[in-house]
Every structure is written in structure tokens, then in C-alpha cells.
Design an enzyme around this catalytic site. Structure first.
Site, PDB file in Angstrom:
ATOM      1  N   HIS A 190       9.523 -17.934   9.005  1.00  0.00           N
ATOM      2  CA  HIS A 190       8.828 -19.056   8.362  1.00  0.00           C
ATOM      3  C   HIS A 190       7.857 -19.703   9.355  1.00  0.00           C
ATOM      4  O   HIS A 190       6.738 -20.077   9.000  1.00  0.00           O
ATOM      5  CB  HIS A 190       9.830 -20.123   7.905  1.00  0.00           C
ATOM      6  N   HIS A 193       4.669 -17.857   9.606  1.00  0.00           N
ATOM      7  CA  HIS A 193       3.832 -18.103   8.425  1.00  0.00           C
ATOM      8  C   HIS A 193       3.027 -19.402   8.628  1.00  0.00           C
ATOM      9  O   HIS A 193       1.871 -19.494   8.217  1.00  0.00           O
ATOM     10  CB  HIS A 193       4.756 -18.218   7.200  1.00  0.00           C
ATOM     11  N   HIS A 218      15.173 -15.319  10.913  1.00  0.00           N
ATOM     12  CA  HIS A 218      14.719 -15.756   9.589  1.00  0.00           C
ATOM     13  C   HIS A 218      13.829 -16.999   9.707  1.00  0.00           C
ATOM     14  O   HIS A 218      12.702 -17.018   9.220  1.00  0.00           O
ATOM     15  CB  HIS A 218      15.940 -16.057   8.712  1.00  0.00           C
ATOM     16  N   GLU A 219      14.339 -18.016  10.365  1.00  0.00           N
ATOM     17  CA  GLU A 219      13.572 -19.264  10.459  1.00  0.00           C
ATOM     18  C   GLU A 219      12.293 -19.059  11.260  1.00  0.00           C
ATOM     19  O   GLU A 219      11.270 -19.681  10.975  1.00  0.00           O
ATOM     20  CB  GLU A 219      14.426 -20.386  11.059  1.00  0.00           C
TER      21      GLU A 219
HETATM   22 ZN    ZN Z   1      14.128 -19.120   4.300  1.00  0.00          ZN
END
Ligand code: ZN
Length: 672
Positions: free
Chosen positions: A465, A468, A461-462
Site C-alpha cells: 500500500h 502505491h 502487505h502494508e
Molecule cells: Zn490491505
């Protein structure tokens, strides 16, 4: 001696000189950076030349360069490796930073220049990204009240100030209720509790100076207690105390605060010309209107409720088989659900962990990023800001892309949870700037460190980010990386989680750290099946909260929020044995600040997108389909906020998503 935060950073990749920075350097560095930023803003506002995009917007983009640099290092350290000195400085800085931000948006000559550019935007020959940046700056001023005059302007300041006081009081009341309630547990009350719960209860007892173990309202203690304690009357007491936080009467009761907050938010929105706070809040989001949010929530509601009701009947039968009559109650759900989970889906977490070493999972997440986006990772020599932190240079086709730091282990100085932050964001204005991105997690150290499946999901998940941020390819920092709408920002992160559960990824990377054997297929199947367990319950309790949040802010503020809450829940027919995930008096997402007010739906909005985005890969038959990955990067990951989220999405996918992929992901499709 020069302050290393203020000197040019000339080391490899222009990383901050971590080893040279001392705590006492921060306060003077912030002073200097704020002074410089103020002077730059004044120069822009007082410029005798007519406003142009370059002398106003681009100048503002560059005005806070030093401040960004100092703040990037400091706030990362304050969260990941706090000390009393850093905490004190953080308290000190909060009003200073907020004061500076409001000085900028309330600067009339500055706003006049931005407004003039906005009015004349057609004649400015701006690129698409510049036009978007101008629009975002203009709206930032408007939405904070810069265009208000006289009485309206004064009232706006008073409303904002009062809201800040009320939301702080809301948090503090909640903390007080959580801190003050505890219940001693006698030896027989420990029946059925696993060792880790007993240990946590004993530790809580020691903390409170009690003789023996106690039950507290801490989520990580009370949830397992409700799952494992066979003592129904104790579960009821515990559950009622837990859900009464903020509604116990007396000085810590939050109900009047909630009512006043809602009324002031409505007033604030009306001062700015919006019909409701929800209309104001949702305007810059992808959802845009309360109707779109309601529509999404209600489409998922029906199948979720159907599944929860069917599950509730099974759990009630289990309870009746225990010799208990009557209806399944909210304090029974987790207990019988846990029994059912063990019977139907159990697998031994301890048997799983040796296949999920941190080293193997870092390898997996890097390998996925390589197969999807061609990124390569080369580990760097530290030290970075803490001995546990590791760093990698990220390249593509031999070109430098970013520096990625991984700060994975729990320690006392780190706040809980996991997050991604940028010590430096990607931008091109003023010279090509490559990002420095950090992932901070709270995994347990070990030799080797072994992760749970949840931990591994957090890692993916991290890193989503981080992608991105690292793949961002824009000119202006204002729209760089994760600077996107709140209901869009979790798309890349939640999307990246999907690759963890791709069978070929598990096959290749989830290998026993000692033997190198792949995870047995039976274990893998159980792991993947467990992902959709009890999703009727989770979805129902979440949507109940999201819908109450929305209805609170759409239309006139309710004089009695508790009555409004009851009305909303009755209208959707919330099942008897399930309550809101967060009821109003302790709904801190909504009342401890503005972040998630009429925004609690965002988690589900992002999930609709990530499920459908991953479906785009699945439809090709290849979870690493190069053309789809290329489109994902070109349309979304590289664009940051330089285009509205819905346009980025349509470019990528061609149509807005339905809820089918989300229902499938939650195992609710056959309940639809
Ligand atoms: Zn998040």
C-alpha cells in the site's frame, strides 16, 4: 502562542512538527480548518464567473488543504496512539466531518456548476486526468442524491438517516452478544489446550470477574479452542454459541435489522435510478456488475468445493478412527484439520522466528522495492509522533520521493490490526507535493523483535500500500495513490506479499539474527508448503458469505434474509461440515455500514489480480524482471485512480485475468 497545526510546516521535508503538537491544539485547529474549508466552498459556489474546470474543480481540490493537513495528523494519531482526549475528540468530530461532507454534496449552486461542466465536458479541452477527475466529482454528487428534488430528496435524507441508525444498532447488538456470552471451564475442560489458550481463557475469566478460566466468543480465543479441544460436546456448545451471535432473540437480535437495512438500500438505489443496490454499488468498482462478481465466485466455487469435500472425507475418517460415528460436523472441522496439519505439515514456529527478525524483514522489503523500482532508503533522526516510530527518506536517482514512517510495535494505545495511511498525499496541483506515508503494525516488541511468517507477510502487505502512495504520480489529490476502486485497492498490497516467499529473497534476508545463517532448506520448504493448507475450507466458507452478500443486494430485497440465505446456500450445495464465514446476523462487513455491502467479494477479486500480476513476473523467469516492474509502475502504481481500474489493468497485462493463478496460489488447481 500559535497553533503548530495551523502554522506553515517548515522543518525537514515539511513534516508535521510532532514534538510541538499538544492534544489541546486539535479541536481549535479543526474548527479553523472547517471554517476555512466552508468559506472556500462558498466562494466557489457563489462565484459570479461562469464555471470552468479551474474555478470549480481545481478550486475544490484546494479548498480543503488545511483540513486535510490537520485531519491527516489527527486520524493517524487517534488510531496509532490513542488517549482518552483523542477518543473524545474523535467522537466529537464524527458528526461534524460527516455534516461538512454532506453540506458540500447537497450544495445546489455548487452542484449546478459541476453539472454544467459535465454537460459541456466535450468543449473543455481537458487532459485525460482532468476528464476523469471531473467525472468522479460529478458522480460523487449524483450518487449522494444531489440531483434529487422535492419529495425524492426528502425521502433520500430520511433513508440515509435511518440506515445510519440501523447499522450502528447492528454493531452494538453484535458487541453485546459477544460481550455477554461466556462459559466457565472446569480443569478437565482444559484438556488438550496449549498454554497460550489456557492463559487467554484465564485472562478472560479475570476480566469477567469469574473464579477460573472461561471461554468467550472472541475470535482469538474460540478459534484455537475449536482447534485444540478434544471435548466434542464442548466444541459443539462453543461453536453454536459463536455462530448464533446476533440471532439470540430479544433486544440484541439483528435479523429484523438486516431485513430493514436491505429494504432501505434497495429504495435508496431505486431513488437514484438503479435497478438494485448491487447495481448502484458495483458501478464504480472494477467488477462493475453483479454478473461479473457471480461469475468469478462460481468459477472458484467448484474446485474449492471439490477440495473441501475430499478433505472432509479424510477428516471424517480420522474422526471415525477416534471411535466416533456419524457425520463430520462444523465443530469437528478445525479440530481434525489441526491434527492433520500437525501430522502432514508441522513445523516449529519457534524455530522459524530467529530467521525473521523485524530488522531483516525491513531490509528484505526495502531491497525488493530497490530491485523492482530503484527506490533507496535512508533512515532519518526522529523523534516522530511516538518514540517507537522510525522514519526513512525515500529517494530515486538522488531525487526525493517520499518520507516513509514505520510504526511497528503493539502498545495499549494502538488499535488492533495493521494499516497504511498517508499523512500527506502526492499531488502536483498548487505545487509538487511529496507524500508522507505510515505503516502501522502490531508486532510484539523484543530484543531483537522476531516476527512470525504471518507478521512478515503483514509487513510486506502494508508496504505494498505504501508503494502505491509513494510511487503515485498524478496532478490531483482526488485520484492520488490508493484512491482507487475498492476491489482494486488490495492489488498492490497483496501483490507485494508474493516477494516474501521468493526463495532468493528468503535466502538473502531470512538469516538467523545471531549466527547470520540462512534458513535451512527443509524449514523453508515446509513453510512454503503450509501456505496452501486447508484452502478448500477457507475458500468455501468465504465464497458462501460473498455470494449471500451479493444475492441479498441483487434484485428485490428479501423480506426474510434468513430464508434467502438458506436458499442461496442450498443452491450451491454448501458442504454439511462448513458454514458461512460470517452468517447474516453477525455479518458486520455488510450490515455495520456500507463499506463492504455487496462488496465482500472484493478480497477475492483483488487476489485474482495479484496472483495474475505476479504470474506476469514469473512468466519472464525473473521475479524482479525490470521491464515488468517498469510496466507495473507506469500502468498501475503511479496512476492512482486517474484512470478506471480495468484500463490500468489492461495496459499492464493485456487481458483480463482468469482464475488459474488464484487457484494455483491456493493449491486448488488440481481440484479444478
Ligand atoms: Zn490491505
Amino acid at each position: 502562542m500559535t497553533n503548530p497545526l495551523l502554522a506553515g510546516w517548515t522543518g525537514p521535508f515539511e513534516l508535521p512538527p510532532f514534538a510541538e503538537i499538544r492534544d489541546e491544539d486539535f479541536a481549535p485547529a479543526f474548527e479553523a480548518a472547517l471554517t476555512e474549508a466552508r468559506a472556500n466552498i462558498a466562494t466557489i459556489a457563489e462565484n459570479p464567473e461562469a464555471p470552468s474546470f479551474a474555478n470549480t474543480i481545481e478550486a475544490m481540490e484546494l479548498a480543503e488543504g488545511l483540513l486535510d493537513r490537520v485531519a491527516g495528523v489527527f486520524y493517524n494519531l487517534a488510531g496509532a496512539d490513542s488517549t482518552p482526549a483523542r477518543e473524545a475528540l474523535m467522537r466529537d468530530l464524527a458528526p461534524k466531518m460527516a455534516g461538512f461532507a454532506s453540506e458540500v454534496t447537497m450544495n445546489r449552486p455548487l452542484f449546478a456548476r459541476v453539472a454544467a461542466l459535465w454537460e459541456g465536458r466535450e468543449g473543455l479541452a481537458l487532459t485525460a486526468e482532468q476528464a476523469r477527475v471531473l467525472e468522479l466529482y460529478y458522480k460523487m454528487f449524483i450518487r449522494s442524491g444531489a440531483a434529487l428534488e422535492g419529495e425524492a430528496a426528502a425521502r433520500m435524507s430520511a433513508v440515509k438517516e435511518r440506515l445510519a441508525v440501523l447499522s450502528t444498532a447492528f454493531s452494538q447488538n453484535l458487541l453485546a452478544d459477544e460481550r455477554d456470552w461466556f462459559r466457565p471451564l472446569a480443569e478437565e475442560d482444559l484438556e488438550g489446550l496449549p498454554e497460550f489458550v489456557v492463559e487467554a481463557a484465564r485472562e478472560a475469566g479475570r476480566e469477567r470477574g469469574a473464579e477460573g478460566p472461561v471461554l468467550t466468543l472472541n475470535r482469538s480465543l474460540i478459534v484455537p479452542f475449536l482447534q485444540f479441544s478434544p471435548r466434542r460436546e464442548l466444541r459443539e456448545i462453543a461453536y453454536e454459541a459463536w455462530t448464533a451471535r446476533g440471532a439470540n432473540g430479544g433486544p440484541t437480535d439483528n435479523r429484523a435489522n438486516a431485513a430493514e437495512i436491505l429494504a432501505l438500500r434497495e429504495e435508496r438505489a431505486r431513488l437514484l435510478g438503479y435497478p438494485s443496490f448491487a447495481a448502484y454499488k458495483l458501478e464504480p468498482e472494477m467488477a462493475k456488475t453483479p454478473e461479473h462478481v457471480r461469475d468469478l465466485l462460481m468459477r472458484v466455487w467448484a474446485p474449492a468445493k471439490a477440495r473441501a469435500e475430499a478433505d472432509g472425507e479424510i477428516l471424517a475418517r480420522m474422526m471415525h478412527a477416534d471411535g466416533l460415528n456419524g457425520a463430520l460436523e462444523p465443530w469437528d472441522w478445525r479440530y481434525y484439520s489441526e491434527k492433520r496439519r500437525v501430522a502432514e505439515h508441522d513445523f516449529d514456529e519457534a524455530a522459524l522466528k530467529p530467521y525473521l527478525s523485524l530488522e531483516a524483514m525491513i531490509g528484505a522489503v526495502f531491497d525488493c522495492a530497490h530491485r523492482l523500482f530503484g527506490l533507496e532508503f535512508r533512515e532519518l533522526d526522529g523523534p516522530f509522533y511516538h518514540p517507537d516510530v522510525r522514519g526513512w527518506e525515500v529517494t530515486r536517482n538522488g531525487h526525493h520521493v517520499a518520507v516513509f514512517l514505520g510504526d511497528y510495535f503493539a502498545r495499549g494505545s494502538k488499535r488492533s490490526g495493521a494499516w497504511c495511511s498517508a499523512l500527506r498525499s502526492q499531488k502536483k496541483l498548487g505545487g509538487e507535493t511529496h507524500p508522507i506515508v505510515v505503516n502501522v503494525c502490531n508486532f510484539t516488541k523484543g530484543s531483537p523483535a522476531l516476527l512470525s511468517h504471518d507478521d512478515a507477510r503483514t509487513l510486506f502487505h502494508e508496504f505494498g500500500h505504501a508503494l502505491h502512495q509513494m510511487l503515485s504520480d498524478v496532478t490531483y489529490q482526488f485520484v492520488s495513490g490508493t484512491s482507487v476502486a475498492r476491489d482494486f485497492v488490495e492489488l498492490p498490497s497483496q501483490l507485494n506479499e508474493h516477494w516474501l516467499d521468493v526463495p532468493e529473497v528468503l535466502e538473502k534476508h531470512a538469516r538467523h539474527w545471531q549466527t547470520g545463517e540462512p534458513m535451512p532448506k527443509a524449514l523453508r520448504d515446509k513453510l512454503l508448503a503450509a501456505g496452501t493448507y486447508d484452502q478448500g475450507f477457507s475458500t468455501v466458507e468465504y465464497i458462501a458469505s460473498a455470494l449471500v452478500d451479493l444475492e441479498f443486494h441483487d434484485g428485490a430485497a428479501p423480506a426474510d434474509p434468513m430464508a434467502k440465505q438458506a436458499e442461496v446456500l442450498a443452491a450451491i450445495g454448501l458442504p454439511h461440515a462448513i458454514r458461512m464465514r460470517h452468517a447474516t446476523p453477525h455479518f458486520s462487513h455488510v450490515f455495520s455500514g456500507d463499506g463492504y455491502s455487496s462488496g465482500y467479494y472484493s478480497y477475492m477479486w483483488s487476489e485474482v489480480m495479484d496472483a495474475d500480476a505476479f504470474a506476469a513476473f514469473e512468466e519472464t523467469g525473473n521475479p524482479f524482471d525490470p521491464a515488468t516492474a517498469k510496466r507495473l509502475e507506469a500502468c498501475i502504481l503511479s496512476k492512482g485512480g486517474s484512470r478506471p481500474a480495468d484500463e490500468e489493468w489492461l495496459d499492464f497485462r493485456g487481458k483480463m485475468p482468469g482464475v488459474e493463478a488464484l487457484l494455483k496460489g491456493r493449491g486448488l488447481l488440481d481440484a479444478a
